[in-house]
Design a protein around this motif. Sequence first.
Motif, PDB file in Angstrom:
ATOM      1  N   HIS A   1      44.388  49.152  45.349  1.00 24.47           N
ATOM      2  CA  HIS A   1      43.177  48.893  44.577  1.00 24.47           C
ATOM      3  C   HIS A   1      41.979  49.566  45.250  1.00 24.47           C
ATOM      4  O   HIS A   1      41.843  49.542  46.481  1.00 24.47           O
ATOM      5  CB  HIS A   1      42.917  47.392  44.466  1.00 24.47           C
TER       6      HIS A   1
ATOM      7  N   GLN B   1      44.579  44.251  37.506  1.00 20.33           N
ATOM      8  CA  GLN B   1      43.258  43.760  37.882  1.00 20.33           C
ATOM      9  C   GLN B   1      42.559  43.287  36.621  1.00 20.33           C
ATOM     10  O   GLN B   1      42.740  43.847  35.540  1.00 20.33           O
ATOM     11  CB  GLN B   1      42.418  44.836  38.575  1.00 20.33           C
TER      12      GLN B   1
ATOM     13  N   ILE C   1      43.129  40.512  41.502  1.00 20.14           N
ATOM     14  CA  ILE C   1      43.964  41.684  41.781  1.00 20.14           C
ATOM     15  C   ILE C   1      45.368  41.244  42.177  1.00 20.14           C
ATOM     16  O   ILE C   1      45.548  40.226  42.848  1.00 20.14           O
ATOM     17  CB  ILE C   1      43.362  42.562  42.902  1.00 20.14           C
TER      18      ILE C   1
END
Length: 337
Positions: free
Chosen positions: A326, A112, A196
């Motif tokens: 995430h 990320q 991401i």
Amino acid sequence: MKQPFKYFLLFVLAVLLNYVLAAQVTKVDAIGITVKDMNRSLPFYTDVLGFEKVSDEQVQGTSVEQLKALFGINIRVVRLKLGDEFIELTDYLTTGGRSIPEDQKSNDLSFQHIAIVVSDMELAYQQLRKHNVEHVSTSPQTLPKSIPEAEGIKAFYFHDPDGHNLELIFFPKGKGQAKWQDQNGKLFLGIDHTAIGVSNTNNSHRFYSTLLGIERKGESFNKGIEQEHLNNVQGASLHITGYRSPAGPGVEFLEYLKPGPRRLYPPHTRADDLWFWQTNMITSDAEKLYKQLKAAKYKFVSSKLIHQQQNGVHTKSFIVKDPDGHAVQITEYVNEK
């Protein structure tokens, strides 16, 4: 179809649509980054990259323990601003999370970054070189005509002191948001998006767009020597999809078609691990969104919907994981109208 039944069906659909929309995200707020030593990270972001400190708080207690799923924590959270966008640096004072692996690659699913917009790529790169910043990209790259959606965009990946990936990005006229052409004599302008790593764009779309309500804005298929040197992944071929809520930075998916995802997001990640980022989002109804995500069988970091009272503000919040792991923190500000 008989008229009464038709009207009833339309009524039910309208109620369901209102239920979903009322719970969706209205803003992408700060991008959260876990750091090892605030006294080292803070000067990097303020002195090297031009961020301004907005607040500096220490937080402990049952509520934050349940939110982060970590017992006995005391955290220092510093909120920083660049342009109109925000990040939050979190230093766990009482626990020590694991460091980012030195061999992390851009096609790991834990990847990320934030994309920091600059008015002049060469000057920004010189600023990084002056401070001996570690490269990820071999050098700043200008994306070619073979990628028409991104033609002329300049970009460069690098590391912060903890090894977090960051990006400098320059938008020529006609690319990116119009506000990035209004430079006001500044070198570092703001944050365009957080990117991401994803394993499947369609699965991530369902989470971020169908459930959270973040609108898909566009896509590109990026490959070639410039892209390979930008990501520092040989043979890289990516499907990149951009999403944006009504306010705040965008969210960008990076799906590596070649060579494919390298490593999965570590399954036993804790909130104090340095690779733990969290994208903070604002909603008008956290409880509804919590129930919808629970019903859809997504995994949560938080043990439940957390009520917090701080500085006279009542919030409802929780942290949930997207399909690849995430973290996304959803918050409702109850006192704000």
